[in-house]
Design a protein around this motif. Structure first.
Motif, short mmCIF file in Angstrom:
data_model
loop_
_atom_site.label_atom_id
_atom_site.label_comp_id
_atom_site.label_asym_id
_atom_site.label_seq_id
_atom_site.Cartn_x
_atom_site.Cartn_y
_atom_site.Cartn_z
N PRO A 94 4.03 18.13 -1.73
CA PRO A 94 3.92 19.44 -2.38
C PRO A 94 3.58 20.57 -1.40
O PRO A 94 3.68 21.73 -1.75
CB PRO A 94 2.78 19.24 -3.37
CG PRO A 94 1.93 18.17 -2.74
CD PRO A 94 2.87 17.27 -1.99
N PHE A 123 3.73 10.29 -13.34
CA PHE A 123 4.65 9.32 -12.75
C PHE A 123 5.00 8.29 -13.80
O PHE A 123 4.13 7.90 -14.59
CB PHE A 123 4.02 8.62 -11.53
CG PHE A 123 3.91 9.51 -10.33
CD1 PHE A 123 4.96 9.63 -9.43
CD2 PHE A 123 2.76 10.26 -10.11
CE1 PHE A 123 4.86 10.47 -8.32
CE2 PHE A 123 2.65 11.10 -9.02
CZ PHE A 123 3.71 11.20 -8.11
N VAL A 155 1.61 18.50 5.15
CA VAL A 155 0.25 17.98 5.33
C VAL A 155 -0.08 17.87 6.82
O VAL A 155 0.58 17.11 7.54
CB VAL A 155 0.10 16.62 4.62
CG1 VAL A 155 -1.23 15.96 4.97
CG2 VAL A 155 0.19 16.80 3.09
C1 B12 Z 1 -5.16 13.06 0.29
C2 B12 Z 1 -3.79 12.41 0.06
C3 B12 Z 1 -2.75 13.23 -0.36
C4 B12 Z 1 -2.90 14.75 -0.54
C5 B12 Z 1 -2.83 15.39 0.85
C6 B12 Z 1 -3.43 16.77 0.89
C7 B12 Z 1 -3.67 17.23 2.31
N1 B12 Z 1 -3.42 18.50 2.58
O1 B12 Z 1 -4.07 16.43 3.12
C8 B12 Z 1 -1.65 15.08 -1.44
C9 B12 Z 1 -2.04 14.97 -2.90
C10 B12 Z 1 -1.00 16.44 -1.23
C11 B12 Z 1 -0.74 13.91 -1.08
C12 B12 Z 1 0.62 13.96 -1.17
C13 B12 Z 1 1.45 12.89 -0.89
N2 B12 Z 1 1.07 11.62 -0.69
CO1 B12 Z 1 -0.76 11.10 -0.35
N3 B12 Z 1 -2.48 10.43 0.04
C14 B12 Z 1 -3.61 11.02 0.26
C15 B12 Z 1 -4.71 9.98 0.64
C16 B12 Z 1 -5.68 9.84 -0.52
C17 B12 Z 1 -5.52 10.31 1.90
C18 B12 Z 1 -4.69 10.58 3.16
C19 B12 Z 1 -5.58 11.03 4.31
O2 B12 Z 1 -5.52 12.17 4.73
N4 B12 Z 1 -6.44 10.14 4.86
C20 B12 Z 1 -7.31 10.43 6.00
C21 B12 Z 1 -6.63 10.10 7.36
C22 B12 Z 1 -7.55 10.42 8.50
O3 B12 Z 1 -6.37 8.71 7.31
P1 B12 Z 1 -4.97 8.06 7.75
O4 B12 Z 1 -3.89 9.07 7.70
O5 B12 Z 1 -4.76 6.82 6.95
O6 B12 Z 1 -5.21 7.66 9.27
C23 B12 Z 1 -6.00 6.57 9.70
C24 B12 Z 1 -5.26 5.22 9.78
O7 B12 Z 1 -4.13 5.15 8.93
C25 B12 Z 1 -4.90 5.07 11.22
N5 B12 Z 1 -3.69 5.71 11.77
C26 B12 Z 1 -2.99 6.76 11.32
N6 B12 Z 1 -1.97 7.04 12.16
C27 B12 Z 1 -2.02 6.15 13.17
C28 B12 Z 1 -1.22 6.00 14.31
C29 B12 Z 1 -1.53 4.97 15.22
C30 B12 Z 1 -0.69 4.80 16.43
C31 B12 Z 1 -2.62 4.10 14.97
C32 B12 Z 1 -2.93 2.99 15.92
C33 B12 Z 1 -3.41 4.26 13.82
C34 B12 Z 1 -3.12 5.29 12.95
O8 B12 Z 1 -6.02 5.67 11.87
C35 B12 Z 1 -6.38 6.87 11.14
C36 B12 Z 1 -7.84 7.14 11.32
O9 B12 Z 1 -8.61 6.06 10.82
C37 B12 Z 1 -3.84 8.69 0.87
C38 B12 Z 1 -4.47 7.39 0.40
C39 B12 Z 1 -5.54 6.93 1.33
N7 B12 Z 1 -6.69 6.65 0.82
O10 B12 Z 1 -5.32 6.84 2.53
C40 B12 Z 1 -2.54 9.00 0.09
C41 B12 Z 1 -1.20 8.47 0.59
C42 B12 Z 1 -1.13 8.64 2.10
N8 B12 Z 1 -0.20 9.33 -0.02
C43 B12 Z 1 0.90 8.73 -0.30
C44 B12 Z 1 2.07 9.37 -0.78
C45 B12 Z 1 3.22 8.49 -1.20
C46 B12 Z 1 2.15 10.77 -0.87
C47 B12 Z 1 3.38 11.60 -1.24
C48 B12 Z 1 4.66 11.16 -0.54
C49 B12 Z 1 3.73 11.67 -2.70
C50 B12 Z 1 2.86 11.19 -3.67
N9 B12 Z 1 3.52 10.63 -4.64
O11 B12 Z 1 1.65 11.31 -3.65
C51 B12 Z 1 2.94 13.03 -0.85
C52 B12 Z 1 3.43 13.39 0.57
C53 B12 Z 1 2.83 14.67 1.09
C54 B12 Z 1 3.29 15.00 2.50
N10 B12 Z 1 3.71 16.24 2.71
O12 B12 Z 1 3.29 14.13 3.34
C55 B12 Z 1 0.80 7.22 -0.05
C56 B12 Z 1 1.61 6.72 1.16
C57 B12 Z 1 2.16 5.31 0.93
C58 B12 Z 1 3.62 5.39 0.60
N11 B12 Z 1 4.05 4.90 -0.55
O13 B12 Z 1 4.36 5.90 1.37
C59 B12 Z 1 -0.76 7.03 0.12
C60 B12 Z 1 -1.18 5.94 1.07
C61 B12 Z 1 -1.30 6.74 -1.31
C62 B12 Z 1 -0.68 5.54 -1.93
N12 B12 Z 1 0.15 5.71 -2.91
O14 B12 Z 1 -0.94 4.42 -1.57
N13 B12 Z 1 -1.45 12.86 -0.59
#
Ligand code: B12
Length: 479
Positions: A38, A391, A41
């Motif tokens: 939406p 959904f 990000v």
């Molecule tokens: C907050 C959130 C949103 C918010 C984001 C708002 C904003 N401005 O940030 C909103 C509601 C807008 C949203 C939208 C979407 N989201 Co969302 N969201 C989340 C949520 C709850 C948190 C993401 C986050 O920021 N985490 C904090 C960061 C720091 O963590 P991280 O990215 O995971 O990174 C860590 C690790 O993954 C790892 N890591 C990350 N990258 C890398 C790279 C390397 C090399 C290594 C080693 C490690 C590593 O280390 C990081 C630090 O610990 C997650 C679920 C969750 N609990 O994770 C879903 C999640 C990411 N979302 C998901 C999805 C699908 C979406 C959408 C596509 C649509 C939807 N239906 O929700 C959209 C896409 C938006 C976009 N433009 O990308 C899915 C992704 C899985 C999938 N099916 O693809 C998740 C996992 C939820 C789920 N359904 O399981 N989202």
């Protein structure tokens, strides 16, 4: 779009050919995410990763595919110039979890890996939430060298240190590898307690803020709940850490003062998992007299009109409410710990405080029947001033209780890959009826229903953003 973040700090060598410094490895962090809805990000994960890599003495650059016009071409050119020793690629999304209009993002990740391979022999490490859910499939689809399941900050810097020292990273937490057909992964690390606030990538942050989405940050990590379909406890652990609310408010104050950002998305799995923290956080914001807006995911239990008013006064511009259903039978089948009455009370409390509320619903999941659907929708239509995001059917993720149920009911088979999304629809509810109800409801401006006119609404949101609207936009649909 690429940035050498050391260059940002020192005013030095962006884009110049690599020169060995002898002080740590050169690590390129790539965000493969190109989704704009939406809102775009900001790749927050990369800040956590970079912080830990730089603390360990490594040099970092960041390439964001979401900001590039020609992501693969620009990434390839950047890798040729910057010559990293190791490339970490973050795969946030694999699909949009939408049964009616599935969008697949894996090809973007495959392209990113291929672009790096064409330009360099650097080791490629994958990570991110999308990767963590499908490590075997994504290593196989991309041909990357390895990946990290779960939190990556401490593990990635250890992989880099070991790789440059010529040592084997085997055994590190969350390390996943594919050797021929043989897939192996160690259990993930719990999320490390983060620094008070991760350093931000100035250039990226300014560009994302200019694009208009709220800027994201974390105040806690982990989810104690066990909803049958949800990945959050697997991605974040049950209850990992929570920041001091004063630190979180300081981060907001700093981003506001430095970049003029005044709209924030708290990206915690559930912001009110600890019911005391929201008010403490609001108190800290109020104490600083900040003119900022913020949004977060809330669970319904325990919200009162008083609390809603206090949160609103601190700048909360909308509650994103994970209700998923408003019928107790369905809520139990979904593994929820709150009742329909809790959800209704929460929405009423928000309305009483004139606080916008976005209610998330998943219709047609396990346990849903014509009767439970009717109950949810009739309650929803009575709720005061709410906006709904809906959904249909539940995305099945590996390792969730829903996956087990879907296997037992023959909806998917035991070893079947779920990377290409599969959805659970209750066998006790007609899809035709569900579709018909959704089609009707989608005529109401405050109902955002996946697969029903969302393209037009997304275009409208993009126009609003182009004309300068910032932050979350759904509350404009409030009746
Ligand atoms: C907050 C959130 C949103 C918010 C984001 C708002 C904003 N401005 O940030 C909103 C509601 C807008 C949203 C939208 C979407 N989201 Co969302 N969201 C989340 C949520 C709850 C948190 C993401 C986050 O920021 N985490 C904090 C960061 C720091 O963590 P991280 O990215 O995971 O990174 C860590 C690790 O993954 C790892 N890591 C990350 N990258 C890398 C790279 C390397 C090399 C290594 C080693 C490690 C590593 O280390 C990081 C630090 O610990 C997650 C679920 C969750 N609990 O994770 C879903 C999640 C990411 N979302 C998901 C999805 C699908 C979406 C959408 C596509 C649509 C939807 N239906 O929700 C959209 C896409 C938006 C976009 N433009 O990308 C899915 C992704 C899985 C999938 N099916 O693809 C998740 C996992 C939820 C789920 N359904 O399981 N989202």
């Amino acid at each position: 779009m690429a940035r050498d973040t050391d260059a940002l700090r020192t005013g030095g060598r962006r884009g110049e050919p690599a020169v060995r410094d002898g002080d740590g490895a050169r690590v390129l962090l790539v965000s493969a995410n190109r989704e704009k809805a939406p809102h775009p990000v900001y790749p927050l994960a990369l800040d956590y990763l970079r912080e830990s890599l730089q603390t360990a003495g490594h040099r970092c650059a960041v390439f964001d595919c979401g900001l590039a016009e020609n992501p693969a071409g620009e990434l390839e050119a950047y890798v040729r110039r910057w010559m990293p020793d190791l490339v970490g690629i973050s795969i946030r999304n694999v699909d949009n979890s939408d049964s009616s209009r599935p969008k697949l993002y894996v090809p973007d990740a495959v392209e990113a890996v291929a672009a790096v391979r064409r330009a360099s022999e650097a080791r490629i490490v994958l990570g991110g939430s999308g990767f963590s859910l499908f490590p075997h499939e994504l290593l196989s689809a991309t041909g990357a060298d390895m990946g990290v399941v779960g939190p990556g900050e401490s593990v990635l810097s250890e992989i880099v240190s070991r790789t440059v020292a010529g040592e084997d990273p085997s055994g590190l937490p969350g390390l996943a590898r594919l050797d021929g057909d043989l897939f192996a992964a160690t259990p993930p690390a719990p999320p490390a307690r983060p620094p008070a606030a991760p350093g931000r990538d100035e250039g990226l942050l300014r560009r994302y803020w200019a694009a208009g989405g709220p800027v994201n940050m974390l105040t806690s990590r982990g989810c104690p709940n066990r909803c049958v379909y949800c990945t959050y406890p697997m991605l974040d652990g049950p209850a990992a850490w929570a920041r001091d609310p004063a630190d979180a408010a300081d981060e907001i104050a700093a981003l506001n003062a430095r970049f003029g950002v005044d709209s924030f998305f708290i990206a915690d799995s559930i912001f009110n998992a600890d019911p005391l923290r929201p008010r403490m956080f609001a108190g800290e914001l109020l104490r600083r007299k900040l003119k900022v807006r913020w949004t977060a995911f809330f669970s319904p239990a325990g919200m009162t009109a008083d609390a809603a008013a206090a949160l609103k006064a601190s700048g909360l511009e909308g509650v994103e409410l994970g209700a998923e259903s408003l019928c107790d039978v369905t809520l139990r089948a979904y593994g929820k710990f709150f009742s329909a009455a809790d959800a209704v009370k929460c929405v009423q409390a928000c309305a009483a405080a004139d606080l916008p509320c976005l209610v998330y619903l998943i219709l047609g999941g396990p346990g849903e029947t014509e009767e439970t659907l009717r109950e949810t929708l009739s309650r929803a239509l009575e709720l005061p001033r709410a906006v709904f995001t809906v959904f249909c059917g539940m995305r099945i993720y590996p390792g969730t209780p829903l996956h087990g149920l879907a296997v037992r009911e023959g909806i998917v088979s035991e070893g079947e890959s779920l990377l290409e999304p599969k959805f659970y629809f209750s066998p006790a509810l007609s899809r035709g009826l569900l579709e018909a109800r959704c089609a009707e409801l989608s005529r109401r401006p405050n109902w955002l229903i996946a697969g029903h006119g969302m393209e037009a609404r997304e275009k409208m949101a993009a126009l609003f953003r182009a004309s300068g609207a910032k932050g979350s936009l759904w509350h404009l649909l409030r009746p």
